[in-house]
Every structure is written in C-alpha cells, then in structure tokens.
Design a protein around this motif. Structure first.
Motif, short mmCIF file in Angstrom:
data_model
loop_
_atom_site.label_atom_id
_atom_site.label_comp_id
_atom_site.label_asym_id
_atom_site.label_seq_id
_atom_site.Cartn_x
_atom_site.Cartn_y
_atom_site.Cartn_z
N MET A 11 67.02 20.05 46.80
CA MET A 11 66.31 19.28 47.81
C MET A 11 66.87 17.86 47.82
N LYS A 12 67.19 17.34 49.02
CA LYS A 12 67.79 16.01 49.15
C LYS A 12 66.70 14.97 49.43
N ILE A 13 66.68 13.94 48.57
CA ILE A 13 65.64 12.91 48.62
C ILE A 13 66.33 11.55 48.63
N LEU A 14 65.76 10.59 49.33
CA LEU A 14 66.30 9.23 49.33
C LEU A 14 65.26 8.26 48.80
N HIS A 15 65.69 7.37 47.91
CA HIS A 15 64.81 6.38 47.28
C HIS A 15 65.20 4.98 47.76
N SER A 16 64.20 4.26 48.27
CA SER A 16 64.40 2.87 48.68
C SER A 16 63.13 2.09 48.36
N SER A 17 63.22 0.77 48.41
CA SER A 17 62.04 -0.06 48.11
C SER A 17 62.30 -1.50 48.56
N LEU A 44 72.14 7.26 58.12
CA LEU A 44 72.47 7.85 56.82
C LEU A 44 71.59 9.07 56.56
N MET A 45 70.31 8.95 56.83
CA MET A 45 69.39 10.06 56.58
C MET A 45 69.74 11.28 57.44
N ARG A 46 70.14 11.04 58.68
CA ARG A 46 70.56 12.16 59.54
C ARG A 46 71.85 12.79 59.02
N ASP A 47 72.82 11.94 58.67
CA ASP A 47 74.11 12.46 58.21
C ASP A 47 73.99 13.23 56.90
N GLU A 48 73.09 12.78 56.03
CA GLU A 48 72.93 13.41 54.71
C GLU A 48 71.86 14.50 54.70
N ALA A 49 71.21 14.72 55.84
CA ALA A 49 70.14 15.72 55.95
C ALA A 49 69.06 15.49 54.89
N ILE A 50 68.57 14.24 54.82
CA ILE A 50 67.54 13.88 53.85
C ILE A 50 66.23 14.57 54.22
N ASP A 82 61.29 12.31 63.35
CA ASP A 82 61.93 12.97 64.49
C ASP A 82 63.36 13.37 64.17
N GLY A 83 64.00 12.62 63.27
CA GLY A 83 65.40 12.89 62.91
C GLY A 83 65.57 13.98 61.87
#
Length: 452
Positions: A11-17, A44-50, A82-83
C-alpha cells in the motif's frame, strides 16, 4: 470476519506535516508559494498512485486562519480524493485550532478524510482504513498534539521536576493506551499493518533558529525517545519539527519536516515529503534492495521508505557584511538577474555603524530595477566605537521565547533562577495560545448561530 487485502500487496502512503498555511515572513504573505506546493503535491500523488495521505499536524499557522488559507486546504482535500487518494488522515498540531479542524469532519469523513483533534478517548484515535470492498487494509494511530491539561492535573507545591515527570508519564500512558488498542486490532486481523502518527518533540531532534517551532510544553518539557513507538509499528509519521529527520536511528520513525523554509535559517535545507510502501501481509522483514531504507527489525513487516525532495517555490537568501559589501552583493545579484528569474527574497544584515535611513536608501537603490525584494534589513554594530545603532533583529523578527531570553540577559538574571522563570513564562504563553483557540471557536459558533 472480512479478510485483509491480498497477500504481498504493498500500500502506497505519503507522509507530510507542518504546512503552516497562512504563515507570513516578515509581514509578507506566502499563500502563492504554499499553493504552488499543494499543486506539486497533487501531481506527485497522482503520479505515484498514493492511496493514503497522512498529515501530522500544524496544517495552519494560527488558530484563526484566514479564508484564503481555509480555501486552499479544503480545495486540496477535495482534489486529492478526486485524484485517486482513498484515505486522508489529518491530526491537529499545536498551531491548529481543534474546533476549526473538527468543524466539517463529519462531511469530510464521507469523502474518506479522517480528522482527529483530541485523544481523550484512545479508541477514537485508532482508525481502521478499509478498501472499496470493505476489507481492512491499514490501522492508523492518529494521535494529535496532546495538550498539557490533557496529560496531567496541576498540583499545589509541585516542583519543576515533578511537572516534567507527570507530563512524561501522561504522554507515555496516552500513547500506550492508543498503541495497545491498535495492537489488539492487528492481532485479530492477520496481515494487517499499523502506522502511528504524532505531533511532539522527540529528544535529540534538530531545529534551527527562527523556524517558528514553539515549545510544546512548559520549559521544553516532555521530550520523548523513539522507544515511545513499538517495534511492531510499520512506520511512525511525526510532525512539529521542521527539519526532515529520523528519530533514534530508526528509519521508520521520522519527521517529514515542513514543505517550505519557515525562515531564512532554513533557506539551504532540502525539504521533503515521504512515500511509504507497506506490505499488507508479512510479519517478518524480508531483504529489500530499496534505494532508501527498509526496516531492519526482525519482527517488523517490510516497509519501503522513500523521501522525495520538494522543489523550491520561493528562493530565500541571507546576506551579511558592511554597507559597501552588501551594495556590491546586491549589484551583482541584480546584474545576474534576467526577466525570467523568479524574485529572491532577501534578509540583509549590515555590520557597520551608520544611519538606518542611509543604509536603507543605499541598499534599496542598489537593487532597484531587479525582480528581487528586500524583506528586512537588520543592523548589527561592528566594534564598540562610533555612533549608536540598534543591535540585533527587530522584535517583529523574534519569537516570543527569543524576546524573553533577551530580557533575561538584559536584566542579568542569575542562571539558577531562570528555569523557574521560563516555566512560568511557558505557562502564560500556553494559556494565551489556548485562549486564542477558545475565542476563535466561540466566534465560529456565534457566526453559525447568527446565520441559522
């Protein structure tokens, strides 16, 4: 019982803060820069399929964010969903107003956005994210910033050491309760992974001056180690510190850091978001040849961790020297600029004694006609002779803590007395922040009632 996602499915997850939407720099609005970051992040989230986004606090810079900051935040959430991002988990930071973040959370939940602003009930901070078929796919311990009053009860006559001990005990107990509930969930669902979130100051964490990081607790108490986060967690997504870094030598416990330089001391830093890929099956770590990091503990599931550098959307540059040296540097900067160059924001420090008005006039003249902009000119006297000139940054450029420390120095307060004074000052600041948050919530409630 519903089964988890298919075996071996990462599962692909992105962490930001620490977005600090609405933040100013020497009075200059930064919303255009922040919106440029959000556009980049969406791409980035679309390209990486987050599939899941974790936002670990300090979404806004103040407890009363303006309409433009709010619009940028809500627009981002909708466009991210939506993305293709199916889950967004948002926790409150110490800069955030819990009531502001929580106000639309019931509506947001229908979109897959989970907002957690308190952890009074540990069960409410344990989220089980599910896929489109209703199968559990990830447990998230969504722990927001825990306020002093949530962790301990003040007692008459308690010492500085007593307060520190009770804060640490309260913090550890709250995290232990939340992690304990998460462990029960994953033990009941073989193959289910768990991630923790937090907004706190880890012991040994790196900061820089003028980064806007407030002390979370009175006197800087309650700094915790990486042992707060059990080894069975696949990853821990932290917020509060603005420098991207790991904690305690553990690559899976880390701060993403702020996406933008919060001040000129951060201008040279590489800013990041972090992409995490968690195996939904394994209970024993395998050997991955990932380019960045794979957890090493034998009892931890495979997790791939990939920091991604964020482009610089607004260049910051600090220059220091004599008046003649600054003039030469600005003339060179102006000569090198082209029409296509983005404006550089400048912080200048003049280290010679001269009339402030004359310094300002000459430095602005040196840069006239270029796209670059001077945000502030600081005056630092060189040597002890010559005319009088204010030394050091202006009050507007200093944090509340820096002002207090300068006062202690100016008044010659003995070091032995400073700890208690810092403690009292920290308590006053915390009450002020929390009063601001309560007043903002009351205004919001009054406005809703008036519009009803």
């Amino acid at each position: 019982m519903l089964q988890c996602r298919p075996d071996g499915d990462f599962m692909k997850i992105l962490h930001s803060s620490d977005w600090h939407l609405g933040r100013l720099l020497y009075g200059r609005r930064r919303l255009a820069e922040q919106e440029a970051f959000l556009e980049w992040l969406l791409a980035l989230m679309r390209d990486e399929a987050i599939e899941a986004l974790l936002l670990a606090g300090d979404i806004f810079d103040t407890t009363t964010p303006g309409n433009q900051a709010l619009e940028a935040y809500y627009s981002f959430l909708k466009r991210a969903i939506d993305g293709g991002c199916r889950h967004i988990v948002v926790t409150a930071g110490n800069h955030d107003s819990p009531s502001t973040l929580a106000a639309p959370r019931q509506v947001l939940r229908t979109l897959g956005v989970h907002v957690v602003v308190d952890a009074d009930d540990p069960a409410a901070a344990v989220l089980c994210l599910r896929d489109s078929a209703g199968r559990p796919e990830l447990v998230v311990c969504a722990v927001p910033y825990l306020r002093d009053r949530d962790l301990r009860a003040a007692e008459a006559g308690e010492t500085f050491t007593d307060k520190e001990q009770r804060l640490l005990e309260g913090l550890r107990a709250r995290y232990a309760a939340i992690h304990g509930l998460a462990k029960l969930t994953i033990d009941a669902q073989p193959g289910l992974a768990a991630i923790s979130m937090g907004h706190l100051f880890a012991a040994g964490g790196a900061t820089v001056a003028d980064d806007g990081v407030r002390e979370l607790y009175i006197g800087g108490l309650a700094q915790v180690g990486a042992d707060l986060f059990p080894d069975w967690l696949a990853y821990t997504a932290l917020g509060h510190l603005h420098i991207a870094q790991t904690v305690g030598g553990r690559p899976e416990v880390r701060y993403a850091g702020s996406p933008l330089a919060m001040g000129f001391n951060e201008a040279g830093q590489s800013k990041q978001v972090v992409i995490i890929e968690v195996d939904t099956l394994a209970t024993v770590a395998g050997d991955h040849s990932d380019a960045t990091a794979t957890t090493a503990a034998s009892a931890r599931r495979p997790v791939r961790i990939q920091p991604v550098n964020i482009p610089v959307f607004q260049k910051l540059r600090r220059l220091s020297g004599s008046l003649a040296e600054l003039e030469a540097a600005l003339t060179s900067l102006k000569a090198d600029a082209t029409q296509s160059d983005a404006a550089v924001w400048l912080e200048l420090e003049c280290v010679e004694r001269a009339s402030p008005s004359a310094i300002k006039e000459r430095l602005y003249a040196a840069l006239e006609g270029s796209p670059h902009q001077i945000l502030i000119i600081k005056h630092a006297a060189a040597g002890e002779s010559g005319g009088g000139l204010a030394v050091g940054p202006s009050l507007a450029a200093m944090s509340e803590t820096e002002v207090f420390e300068r006062l202690l120095e100016a008044e010659g307060v003995p070091e032995a007395n400073r700890a208690e004074l810092r403690l009292c000052y920290g308590q006053l600041l915390r009450r002020l922040y929390e009063t601001e948050s309560a007043e903002a919530a009351a205004k919001e409630a009054a406005a809703k009632e008036a519009g009803a």
